[in-house]
Design a protein around this motif. Structure first.
Motif, PDB file in Angstrom:
ATOM      1  N   SER A 114      27.926  48.343  23.978  1.00 48.62           N
ATOM      2  CA  SER A 114      27.362  49.228  24.996  1.00 48.62           C
ATOM      3  C   SER A 114      26.158  48.569  25.643  1.00 48.62           C
ATOM      4  O   SER A 114      25.626  47.563  25.153  1.00 48.62           O
ATOM      5  N   GLY A 115      25.715  49.142  26.735  1.00 46.46           N
ATOM      6  CA  GLY A 115      24.563  48.625  27.447  1.00 46.46           C
ATOM      7  C   GLY A 115      24.201  49.539  28.602  1.00 46.46           C
ATOM      8  O   GLY A 115      24.771  50.626  28.772  1.00 46.46           O
ATOM      9  N   LYS A 116      23.263  49.106  29.410  1.00 48.25           N
ATOM     10  CA  LYS A 116      22.770  49.957  30.493  1.00 48.25           C
ATOM     11  C   LYS A 116      22.316  49.097  31.656  1.00 48.25           C
ATOM     12  O   LYS A 116      21.745  48.016  31.470  1.00 48.25           O
ATOM     13  N   VAL A 117      22.578  49.566  32.869  1.00 50.94           N
ATOM     14  CA  VAL A 117      22.012  48.982  34.080  1.00 50.94           C
ATOM     15  C   VAL A 117      21.306  50.112  34.820  1.00 50.94           C
ATOM     16  O   VAL A 117      21.575  51.293  34.591  1.00 50.94           O
ATOM     17  N   SER A 118      20.387  49.758  35.725  1.00 55.82           N
ATOM     18  CA  SER A 118      19.629  50.806  36.404  1.00 55.82           C
ATOM     19  C   SER A 118      19.160  50.326  37.773  1.00 55.82           C
ATOM     20  O   SER A 118      19.161  49.130  38.078  1.00 55.82           O
TER      21      SER A 118
ATOM     22  N   PRO B 135      46.269  39.245  30.169  1.00 54.77           N
ATOM     23  CA  PRO B 135      45.112  39.993  30.662  1.00 54.77           C
ATOM     24  C   PRO B 135      45.562  41.123  31.601  1.00 54.77           C
ATOM     25  O   PRO B 135      46.406  40.926  32.470  1.00 54.77           O
ATOM     26  N   GLU B 136      45.000  42.289  31.383  1.00 51.43           N
ATOM     27  CA  GLU B 136      45.290  43.392  32.295  1.00 51.43           C
ATOM     28  C   GLU B 136      43.982  44.060  32.707  1.00 51.43           C
ATOM     29  O   GLU B 136      43.027  44.099  31.944  1.00 51.43           O
ATOM     30  N   ARG B 137      43.985  44.556  33.954  1.00 50.45           N
ATOM     31  CA  ARG B 137      42.772  45.136  34.542  1.00 50.45           C
ATOM     32  C   ARG B 137      42.632  46.590  34.105  1.00 50.45           C
ATOM     33  O   ARG B 137      43.614  47.348  34.103  1.00 50.45           O
ATOM     34  N   ILE B 138      41.432  46.977  33.729  1.00 50.79           N
ATOM     35  CA  ILE B 138      41.156  48.375  33.409  1.00 50.79           C
ATOM     36  C   ILE B 138      39.995  48.841  34.287  1.00 50.79           C
ATOM     37  O   ILE B 138      39.171  48.034  34.741  1.00 50.79           O
ATOM     38  N   ALA B 139      39.944  50.134  34.569  1.00 55.84           N
ATOM     39  CA  ALA B 139      38.905  50.639  35.464  1.00 55.84           C
ATOM     40  C   ALA B 139      38.549  52.076  35.108  1.00 55.84           C
ATOM     41  O   ALA B 139      39.345  52.809  34.508  1.00 55.84           O
ATOM     42  N   SER B 140      37.343  52.483  35.499  1.00 53.91           N
ATOM     43  CA  SER B 140      36.866  53.848  35.313  1.00 53.91           C
ATOM     44  C   SER B 140      35.900  54.168  36.447  1.00 53.91           C
ATOM     45  O   SER B 140      35.306  53.253  37.044  1.00 53.91           O
ATOM     46  N   SER B 141      35.736  55.460  36.772  1.00 52.51           N
ATOM     47  CA  SER B 141      34.828  55.818  37.867  1.00 52.51           C
ATOM     48  C   SER B 141      34.184  57.171  37.593  1.00 52.51           C
ATOM     49  O   SER B 141      34.676  57.968  36.788  1.00 52.51           O
ATOM     50  N   ALA B 142      33.084  57.428  38.277  1.00 46.29           N
ATOM     51  CA  ALA B 142      32.367  58.701  38.156  1.00 46.29           C
ATOM     52  C   ALA B 142      31.522  58.898  39.405  1.00 46.29           C
ATOM     53  O   ALA B 142      31.172  57.927  40.096  1.00 46.29           O
ATOM     54  N   THR B 143      31.197  60.144  39.701  1.00 46.63           N
ATOM     55  CA  THR B 143      30.359  60.470  40.861  1.00 46.63           C
ATOM     56  C   THR B 143      29.210  61.366  40.409  1.00 46.63           C
ATOM     57  O   THR B 143      29.413  62.311  39.645  1.00 46.63           O
TER      58      THR B 143
ATOM     59  N   VAL C 237      17.729  55.676  38.325  1.00 48.03           N
ATOM     60  CA  VAL C 237      19.113  56.003  37.986  1.00 48.03           C
ATOM     61  C   VAL C 237      19.613  54.987  36.964  1.00 48.03           C
ATOM     62  O   VAL C 237      19.590  53.778  37.216  1.00 48.03           O
ATOM     63  N   SER C 238      20.048  55.478  35.812  1.00 43.93           N
ATOM     64  CA  SER C 238      20.571  54.611  34.754  1.00 43.93           C
ATOM     65  C   SER C 238      22.067  54.835  34.591  1.00 43.93           C
ATOM     66  O   SER C 238      22.537  55.969  34.638  1.00 43.93           O
ATOM     67  N   ILE C 239      22.793  53.748  34.401  1.00 39.67           N
ATOM     68  CA  ILE C 239      24.234  53.802  34.171  1.00 39.67           C
ATOM     69  C   ILE C 239      24.501  53.161  32.814  1.00 39.67           C
ATOM     70  O   ILE C 239      24.273  51.968  32.618  1.00 39.67           O
ATOM     71  N   THR C 240      24.928  53.982  31.882  1.00 38.86           N
ATOM     72  CA  THR C 240      25.207  53.500  30.528  1.00 38.86           C
ATOM     73  C   THR C 240      26.693  53.224  30.387  1.00 38.86           C
ATOM     74  O   THR C 240      27.525  54.068  30.737  1.00 38.86           O
TER      75      THR C 240
END
Length: 292
Positions: free
Chosen positions: A76-80, A116-124, A13-16
């Motif tokens: 950009s980058g990727k973790v897996s 500084p302000e916090r930003i966030a994103s999500s996915a399923t 599973v890769s997360i870009t």
């Protein structure tokens, strides 16, 4: 988005990630939460990330991945990570198996006032696991629903009958439109006896093709006793040219069916069967060789 996987087959599973802001992001963190009835925490292997097994969570941050400490605009980058879907040891067996992957990403950016302000994103994402649909076949003589006749070992120009048994087993998802196809060699005849009588098995004398319309197949057939099985009788009259051989009695058989959960086509093949009926308790070495 859904992906189709197989039990005991490693999934990578890769997360870009991509910074689409026009300012850098600092202290980025990526979290993956794992769940589902095919999720096995012992099979999780992250690349660089920290797997917190008690929380079923993988974390990547500036400690595990230096590039997450500061991501430039457009960076950009990727973790897996790797995970192996497992069928749990539930006595009843699981159905509609899958793994749920919840991903959340957070970081800090500087506002126009340099605060500084916090930003966030999500996915399923979900991984659905296909069922294992299996065809087994055997030639028998002393067992099965029919009485077989003729010499054993078979003899040239003498008729000997055999019983073919096909068995369909299934695991975690219901199957629809299941069908088994095979054919008989030119020197083998379809006697016409089939069992049980409510199974739909068709023989085409013009092509020697045999089709078993299995239809719907239940889940966990080995556990609940709902395996499907059909038997039919064939006859073989050897030619003198077949003496001292073990001829094929039925050609390759292929089972196909639609997995109702993953909407994929499943296939199981069985090799041709010969006059060797070694799975029968009455079989003795040499019983398969045609004699004079």
């Amino acid at each position: 988005t859904e992906y189709i996987g197989l039990f005991d087959s490693p999934e990578n599973v890769s997360i870009t990630w991509f910074n689409n802001l026009d300012v850098p992001i600092s202290d980025a963190e990526i979290y993956v939460k794992l769940s589902g009835n095919a999720y096995d925490k012992f099979s999780v292997s992250p690349d660089k990330g920290n797997f917190k097994s008690a929380d079923n969570e993988i974390v990547w941050n500036k400690i595990t991945n230096e590039e997450l400490s500061s991501i430039p605009a457009g960076g950009s980058g990727k973790v897996s990570f790797n995970i192996v879907p497992k069928e749990k040891s539930d006595p009843k067996g699981i159905t509609n198996p899958g793994i749920k992957i919840d991903v959340s990403v957070s970081g800090k950016r500087l506002s126009e006032t340099n605060v500084p302000e916090r930003i966030a994103s999500s996915a399923t994402r979900r991984v659905k696991l296909s069922s294992k649909l299996n065809l087994s076949s055997q030639i028998v003589r002393s067992s099965g629903p029919f009485q077989n006749t003729g010499p054993i070992p078979p003899r040239a120009e003498k008729e000997t009958t055999y019983t073919v048994i096909w068995t369909v087993d299934n695991t975690v998802n219901t199957i629809s439109g299941a069908e088994v196809k095979s054919s008989l060699p030119a020197y083998v005849n379809f006697v016409g006896k089939t069992s049980p009588s409510d199974e739909d098995i068709q023989y085409n004398p013009n092509t020697n093709e045999i089709v078993w319309n299995v239809g719907n197949v239940d889940t966990q057939t080995l556990r609940n006793g709902h395996r499907r099985q059909v038997a039919f009788q064939i006859s073989f009259t050897p030619s003198i040219s077949q003496v001292n051989t073990s001829p094929v009695l039925i050609n390759k058989a292929t089972l196909t069916g639609q997995d109702d959960f993953t909407n994929t086509q499943l296939i199981s093949n069985q090799i041709p069967l010969t006059t060797s009926f070694s799975s029968d308790p009455a079989y003795r070495n040499g019983d398969e060789m045609v004699g004079k």
